[in-house]
Design an enzyme around this catalytic site. Sequence first.
Site, PDB file in Angstrom:
ATOM      1  N   ASP A 121      -3.283   1.907  -4.009  1.00 54.60           N
ATOM      2  CA  ASP A 121      -3.255   3.278  -4.524  1.00 54.60           C
ATOM      3  C   ASP A 121      -2.839   3.271  -5.991  1.00 54.60           C
ATOM      4  O   ASP A 121      -2.114   2.371  -6.434  1.00 54.60           O
ATOM      5  CB  ASP A 121      -2.211   4.073  -3.705  1.00 54.60           C
ATOM      6  N   HIS A 123      -1.052   5.749  -6.770  1.00 48.29           N
ATOM      7  CA  HIS A 123       0.173   6.519  -6.526  1.00 48.29           C
ATOM      8  C   HIS A 123       0.994   5.892  -5.405  1.00 48.29           C
ATOM      9  O   HIS A 123       0.430   5.209  -4.536  1.00 48.29           O
ATOM     10  CB  HIS A 123      -0.193   7.952  -6.117  1.00 48.29           C
ATOM     11  N   HIS A 138      -0.038  15.069   0.470  1.00 49.98           N
ATOM     12  CA  HIS A 138      -0.679  13.748   0.320  1.00 49.98           C
ATOM     13  C   HIS A 138       0.118  12.840  -0.615  1.00 49.98           C
ATOM     14  O   HIS A 138      -0.129  11.625  -0.630  1.00 49.98           O
ATOM     15  CB  HIS A 138      -2.151  13.857  -0.129  1.00 49.98           C
ATOM     16  N   ASP A 225      -6.499   3.981  -0.802  1.00 44.87           N
ATOM     17  CA  ASP A 225      -6.814   5.229  -1.498  1.00 44.87           C
ATOM     18  C   ASP A 225      -7.834   4.871  -2.580  1.00 44.87           C
ATOM     19  O   ASP A 225      -7.571   4.013  -3.434  1.00 44.87           O
ATOM     20  CB  ASP A 225      -5.521   5.781  -2.122  1.00 44.87           C
ATOM     21  N   GLU A 270      -9.394   9.821   0.275  1.00 39.64           N
ATOM     22  CA  GLU A 270      -9.487  10.528  -1.015  1.00 39.64           C
ATOM     23  C   GLU A 270     -10.850  10.466  -1.700  1.00 39.64           C
ATOM     24  O   GLU A 270     -10.944  10.732  -2.898  1.00 39.64           O
ATOM     25  CB  GLU A 270      -8.365  10.085  -1.975  1.00 39.64           C
TER      26      GLU A 270
HETATM   27  N1  ARG Z   1       2.665  11.925  -7.151  1.00 42.77           N
HETATM   28  C1  ARG Z   1       1.815  13.072  -7.170  1.00 42.77           C
HETATM   29  C2  ARG Z   1       2.289  14.114  -6.147  1.00 42.77           C
HETATM   30  O1  ARG Z   1       3.287  13.925  -5.497  1.00 42.77           O
HETATM   31  C3  ARG Z   1       0.368  12.684  -6.912  1.00 42.77           C
HETATM   32  C4  ARG Z   1       0.063  12.171  -5.546  1.00 42.77           C
HETATM   33  C5  ARG Z   1      -1.369  11.767  -5.373  1.00 42.77           C
HETATM   34  N2  ARG Z   1      -1.604  11.290  -4.049  1.00 42.77           N
HETATM   35  C6  ARG Z   1      -2.800  10.929  -3.551  1.00 42.77           C
HETATM   36  N3  ARG Z   1      -2.841  10.588  -2.273  1.00 42.77           N
HETATM   37  N4  ARG Z   1      -3.899  10.930  -4.274  1.00 42.77           N
HETATM   38  O2  ARG Z   1       1.687  15.140  -5.992  1.00 42.77           O
HETATM   39 MN    MN Z   2      -2.808   8.020  -1.947  1.00 44.26          MN
HETATM   40 MN    MN Z   3      -3.742   8.038  -5.010  1.00 46.07          MN
END
Ligand code: ARG
Ligand code: MN
Ligand code: MN
Length: 301
Positions: A121, A123, A138, A225, A270
């Site tokens: 990911d 993130h 998410h 992801d 995603e």
């Molecule tokens: N860290 C950010 C949040 O808490 C972005 C998270 C993105 N997650 C993903 N599964 N694409 O909103």
């Molecule tokens: Mn993710």
């Molecule tokens: Mn992500």
Amino acid sequence: KTLAIVGCPFSGGQPKAGVDQGPIHLVQAGLIPQLEDLGWKVIFDGHHQFEEINVAQDPPIGILKNPRMVSKVTKAVAQVVGEHASKGQIPVTLGGDHSLAMGTISGTLSKYPDACVVWIDAHADINTSETTESGNIHGMPVSFLLGLGSKVEEFSWVKPLLKPEQLVYIGLRDVDAGEKKILRDNNIKAFSMHEVDKYGIGKVVEMALDHVNPNRDKPIHLSFDVDALDPTVAPSTGTPVRGGLTFREGHYICEAIYETGLLVALDLMEVNPSLENEESVKQTVAVGCSLLRSALGETLL
Ligand code: ARG
Ligand code: MN
Ligand code: MN
Ligand code: MN
């Protein structure tokens, strides 16, 4: 050698419409015959119908958005994934947003308590209800699985079955300040793009597996992801971040996990076919299918 495709047209863990269409596009692109060509028996009895999960009123809890909906859907996914795993099948979950991994990983751990999770990911998706700035769930599934942060009653079904040492990340490059502290405080192993640049993807995967699976004897859940890939490679996703994995780096990870012979569950999350142009969508869906094939045995030679 049986796969169970768990199609999850769900977008409630984040605000952008369209990610619910990801699984439909992946299947329409020919994913199932592609996996059959690799020698798998593939079970697919249609995408899950989450409309049946009725949540009349779903106001935020704190700032968490759609909490009842996300909880009910991910709980249903945990059940389905757990059932497939119990039958010795490999659940291949197609998202949908990454909040679904709360369900898939709960399902995997119900059958394989000693499984490790390899999370690919941009993130960390490890915000708690205290640290999240977006309220998008998410961005939070990992904290629920680890039992971090204050308990949210609505998610009490999620058992904290995952221990920090069972988890490793690859590809991170957009980690919130609160998440950085959580990673540090809990000693969670993460290989960001900095480490990918420094050591190369081959070494990074080896180090990641040495951490969560030193004897190469534990089941592996791979949660991928698609935004781990660089946006030039996978543009159609809700939270793209530049400086990501190349096409080959992403595929290498999948190939290397397959080679361990330990894969018990796989997520691809995603993919959002409503974002960017038609060409971008085609490219992102195709790369999604090809990552899945690599994780399930496709080789270059
Ligand atoms: N860290 C950010 C949040 O808490 C972005 C998270 C993105 N997650 C993903 N599964 N694409 O909103
Ligand atoms: Mn993710
Ligand atoms: Mn992500
Ligand atoms: Mn951010």
